[in-house]
Design a protein around this motif. Structure first.
Motif, PDB file in Angstrom:
ATOM      1  N   SER A  90      -1.257 -49.906 -30.459  1.00 40.62           N
ATOM      2  CA  SER A  90      -0.455 -48.673 -30.537  1.00 40.62           C
ATOM      3  C   SER A  90      -0.598 -47.958 -31.883  1.00 40.62           C
ATOM      4  O   SER A  90       0.254 -47.160 -32.256  1.00 40.62           O
ATOM      5  CB  SER A  90       1.040 -48.948 -30.274  1.00 40.62           C
TER       6      SER A  90
ATOM      7  N   ALA B  21      -1.238 -45.180 -34.094  1.00 41.91           N
ATOM      8  CA  ALA B  21      -1.144 -43.790 -33.625  1.00 41.91           C
ATOM      9  C   ALA B  21      -2.417 -42.980 -33.868  1.00 41.91           C
ATOM     10  O   ALA B  21      -2.877 -42.228 -32.999  1.00 41.91           O
ATOM     11  CB  ALA B  21       0.051 -43.104 -34.301  1.00 41.91           C
TER      12      ALA B  21
ATOM     13  N   ARG C   9       0.282 -39.333 -25.530  1.00 39.65           N
ATOM     14  CA  ARG C   9       1.698 -39.604 -25.302  1.00 39.65           C
ATOM     15  C   ARG C   9       2.106 -40.865 -26.077  1.00 39.65           C
ATOM     16  O   ARG C   9       3.158 -40.922 -26.705  1.00 39.65           O
ATOM     17  CB  ARG C   9       1.943 -39.781 -23.793  1.00 39.65           C
ATOM     18  N   GLU C  10       1.204 -41.881 -26.042  1.00 42.08           N
ATOM     19  CA  GLU C  10       1.500 -43.129 -26.759  1.00 42.08           C
ATOM     20  C   GLU C  10       1.462 -42.896 -28.275  1.00 42.08           C
ATOM     21  O   GLU C  10       2.303 -43.418 -29.019  1.00 42.08           O
ATOM     22  CB  GLU C  10       0.490 -44.211 -26.354  1.00 42.08           C
TER      23      GLU C  10
ATOM     24  N   CYS D  20       2.248 -40.220 -29.845  1.00 42.82           N
ATOM     25  CA  CYS D  20       3.447 -39.467 -30.254  1.00 42.82           C
ATOM     26  C   CYS D  20       4.682 -40.358 -30.370  1.00 42.82           C
ATOM     27  O   CYS D  20       5.676 -39.967 -30.987  1.00 42.82           O
ATOM     28  CB  CYS D  20       3.722 -38.326 -29.275  1.00 42.82           C
ATOM     29  N   ARG D  21       4.618 -41.547 -29.745  1.00 40.87           N
ATOM     30  CA  ARG D  21       5.782 -42.447 -29.800  1.00 40.87           C
ATOM     31  C   ARG D  21       5.895 -43.144 -31.153  1.00 40.87           C
ATOM     32  O   ARG D  21       6.913 -43.756 -31.455  1.00 40.87           O
ATOM     33  CB  ARG D  21       5.694 -43.501 -28.694  1.00 40.87           C
ATOM     34  N   ALA D  22       4.841 -43.111 -31.948  1.00 38.85           N
ATOM     35  CA  ALA D  22       4.863 -43.792 -33.254  1.00 38.85           C
ATOM     36  C   ALA D  22       5.930 -43.159 -34.140  1.00 38.85           C
ATOM     37  O   ALA D  22       6.132 -41.943 -34.106  1.00 38.85           O
ATOM     38  CB  ALA D  22       3.495 -43.682 -33.912  1.00 38.85           C
TER      39      ALA D  22
ATOM     40  N   SER E 125       1.966 -33.932 -31.295  1.00 43.21           N
ATOM     41  CA  SER E 125       2.773 -33.313 -30.229  1.00 43.21           C
ATOM     42  C   SER E 125       2.185 -31.959 -29.828  1.00 43.21           C
ATOM     43  O   SER E 125       2.193 -31.579 -28.648  1.00 43.21           O
ATOM     44  CB  SER E 125       4.219 -33.134 -30.690  1.00 43.21           C
TER      45      SER E 125
ATOM     46  N   ARG F  25       8.818 -29.595 -29.777  1.00 44.51           N
ATOM     47  CA  ARG F  25       9.018 -30.745 -30.668  1.00 44.51           C
ATOM     48  C   ARG F  25       8.104 -30.610 -31.901  1.00 44.51           C
ATOM     49  O   ARG F  25       8.526 -30.872 -33.025  1.00 44.51           O
ATOM     50  CB  ARG F  25       8.710 -32.036 -29.904  1.00 44.51           C
TER      51      ARG F  25
END
Length: 702
Positions: free
Chosen positions: A45, A47, A71-72, A74-76, A84, A106
């Protein structure tokens, strides 16, 4: 800091990522991807590695994988705003506009100084139809990055959607000044020029875009649109064939093909392509809107209304067009109150919508001081800032409005302007058309009919109503189709398509064989019989079939021909005041209109001489107005049917009427259209001259 596994030399994660970016920038995708995967093996993961893998997947056309990686990324916890922003653009390309808008908002919330973030948010909002907000975002993008060709191009797109054509053109030119090889800006400029009626310039811009970027889908779509706007639908299909060579399943390309096929009346093919587009892009407003128009042409009214509604509710830029289409279809179906409410709905969402104002103009009588007149005048006052389509529609609607309030001077100012603008959008050779009609007459000699007696396909099913447009053909069809044994099929292109497809007409007609005549008859019947619904008679009321009338008794012995006639000047005036949805190229110039009428009269006089008398009846509009019952009985008798009183209550017939006379045939007979032209003789000089009528003599005739 962790080292990256799988390499002989110890490499930190930042070093591996730096090398991955270097490989990617050098065009070495395989090495870049291997390094990213090794980073993720050490740090799942991570980023930056996910972001770079997402960009690579996008570049290779794998949008789903690109979105998954981004999408993954952006979760960091500390993922930068640009991730984003890039995710928003990928969502947009996938047609996931709500998700794209959320990601773009965002991005700019995280970093208000990110020019690309405002740019991507502006594009998403543009596609959602939030044009005013889109404009603000793109202006911020340009303020942050004034030398960005992309931002200028996108601002131009939004300006165009807002009807600010002058500003749109300015920013397209600015984008091209910053980057003359910017294919997308050339393509968009092509679209703009097409809406302004500058078709040669538009085609050149689209072709330049294709030269610069041979796989730019929009450039092909815009070039096809230019060809369709010039009524060159076969040429549009050839452009789409080039596009299909590398993007056979592109939903917008399938939609464009369906539109061109619909214009060529190849409706079953059009339906197949647009249903495929809706399957591939179920959230595409454009696809649903086009499906609705094809279903409308096929007479499938309820399903068409449902798809217009769906197109209006989905995010996209066709909501106004879809809502106007729905209102127009309700009008065609005789649901006048529902239609007027639907036009009000358009104007509630899109105040000042010219297509809505023009669409309802025929369904109402204007009064002095009418708010619609002011709104239409405001449109034409904007000049080239509005699309040519809007300006033409507004001029014709204002012509109708000022005739209603008895201000003929203003009415004819607008009618003359609207006709002149419409005439500028196509080529039409009046002399060649008239010579062709003369050649048609020469091909049909009196000897032809005794040589081929009853040679064709015998059928009493077809009844042809033909003549000039606006001569009463729709009224006559409405009367006879009110009979329970008659289906009114509207204006069919079947006869023209069968005749033109045969290669016989007109030069080879004198040597035509009985077998050829029978083949034409069978071809025609195969196209129209399914429309009859099992009834004894089917009415085909394409006025222009007068050109082919000489063939009808040869190919379809037993068919009946009704020639609708009306005062020549009333007919031509009615044509001149109407913006036709189909192609009536001879109607937009008074001299060309009068000249065409004279040659139509000569051809009809020829048919009167050579056609078997039992197959032709002539009905005068004025006689129908003066004595409805006698003329209706004569028509029903001619069709070989028993009398039915329903024919006198034709205005109660709820069938769909898809002609310029849609509103008139919903009313009982009225006499105000008789001799209408005499009040306007002073504005009809070129028409009267072409018809051979002395304008000074008008008062005596009155």
């Amino acid at each position: 800091m962790s080292n990256v596994p799988g390499s002989s030399d110890a490499m930190s994660i930042p070093e591996a990522l730096g090398r991955a970016h270097a490989h990617w920038n050098a065009g070495q995708a395989d090495q870049a991807e291997q390094l990213c995967q090794r980073v993720l093996a050490a740090w799942p993961s991570q980023a930056e590695a996910l972001h770079l893998l997402g960009l690579m997947a996008h570049a290779y056309g794998n949008l789903d994988l690109a979105i998954s990686h981004l999408r993954e990324a952006c979760r960091a916890p500390r993922a930068p705003a640009v991730y984003s922003s890039n995710l928003a653009e990928m969502y947009r390309q996938k047609g996931l506009l709500a998700e794209g808008e959320e990601a773009a908002r965002r991005a700019v919330a995280m970093d208000p100084a990110l020019a690309s973030g405002w740019n991507n948010l502006g594009i998403v909002l543009q596609e959602v139809g939030k044009f005013a907000e889109s404009l603000e975002c793109l202006e911020r993008a340009i303020a942050l990055q004034p030398d960005s060709p992309q931002a200028h191009n996108n601002l131009a797109n939004t300006s165009r959607r807002l009807g600010r054509m002058d500003r749109a053109e300015q920013h397209y030119h600015q984008a091209l000044a910053l980057n003359p090889a910017y294919a997308e800006a050339h393509s968009n400029l092509a679209f703009l020029r097409s809406t302004q009626g500058r078709y040669d310039e538009a085609a050149a811009s689209a072709q330049r875009a294709i030269e610069l970027s041979p796989r730019l889908v929009d450039a092909y779509l815009n070039l096809a649109e230019v060809e369709s706007s010039r009524h060159r639908h076969d040429a549009a299909l050839r452009v789409l064939d080039m596009l299909a060579a590398f993007a056979p399943q592109h939903p917008a390309a399938l939609v464009a093909r369906a539109k061109a096929l619909r214009q060529l009346e190849r409706l079953d093919e059009a339906l197949a392509f647009v249903r495929q587009a809706v399957t591939l892009a179920p959230k595409s407003a454009e696809a649903h809107n086009t499906l609705a128009t094809v279903l409308q042409s096929l007479g499938q009214t309820d399903e068409a209304l449902a798809h217009f509604e769906q197109a209006a509710l989905l995010p996209g830029a066709v909501a106004e067009e879809a809502l106007v289409g729905r209102a127009t279809l309700l009008m065609e179906a005789g649901r006048r109150d529902d239609a007027l409410a639907a036009f009000d709905r358009v104007l509630g969402v899109f105040p000042g919508s010219v297509q809505a104002l023009a669409g309802r103009a025929d369904a109402r009588t204007f009064r002095a001081g009418d708010a619609d007149i002011a709104a239409l005048e405001a449109c034409v006052a904007e000049g080239e800032r509005r699309s040519l389509t809007d300006r033409i529609s507004a001029h014709f609607a204002l012509g109708k409005a000022y005739l209603d309030i008895q201000d003929p001077e203003r009415a004819f100012h607008h009618l003359d302007t609207g006709n002149r603008q419409k005439r500028s959008t196509f080529t039409y050779d009046a002399a060649a058309t008239c010579q062709w009609m003369e050649r048609v007459a020469e091909a049909f000699t009196p000897e032809l009919y005794p040589r081929l007696p009853a040679a064709g396909e015998p059928s009493a099913l077809p009844v042809f109503i033909l003549g000039m447009p606006r001569s009463g053909t729709t009224l006559i069809e409405q009367i006879v189709s009110s009979h329970p044994q008659v289906t009114g099929a509207g204006e069919l292109s079947a006869l023209r398509l069968v005749v033109e497809g045969s290669g016989l007409f007109p030069a080879r007609v004198p040597g035509m064989t009985g077998d050829e005549a029978a083949h034409l008859g069978r071809e025609y019947l195969s196209r129209v019989t399914p429309l009859a619904g099992g009834r004894a008679r089917l009415v085909d009321k394409m006025p222009g079939n007068f050109l082919y009338a000489g063939l009808i008794p040869l190919m379809l012995p037993g068919a009946r021909i009704i020639h609708a006639r009306r005062d020549p000047v009333d007919t031509c005036l009615s044509c001149y005041t109407k913006l036709f949805s189909g192609e009536q190229r001879f109607t937009y110039d008074q001299t060309e209109l009068g000249t065409f009428y004279r040659h139509y009269e000569r051809l009809m006089a020829h048919w009167r001489e050579v056609l078997p008398p039992e197959c032709l009846i002539e009905v005068d509009y004025e006689a129908v107005v003066d004595n409805l019952e006698d003329e209706a009985r004569r028509l029903v008798d001619f069709m070989g049917l028993p009398w039915d009183d329903a024919c006198l209550n034709f205005h109660d017939n709820r069938r769909v009427v898809r002609t310029a006379s849609v509103n008139q045939v919903r009313q009982p007979i009225y006499k105000t259209s008789k001799g209408r032209w005499q009040a306007y003789a002073g504005y009809l000089g070129p028409l009267l001259a072409a018809l051979g009528i002395d304008a000074h003599d008008v008062q005596h005739r009155a």
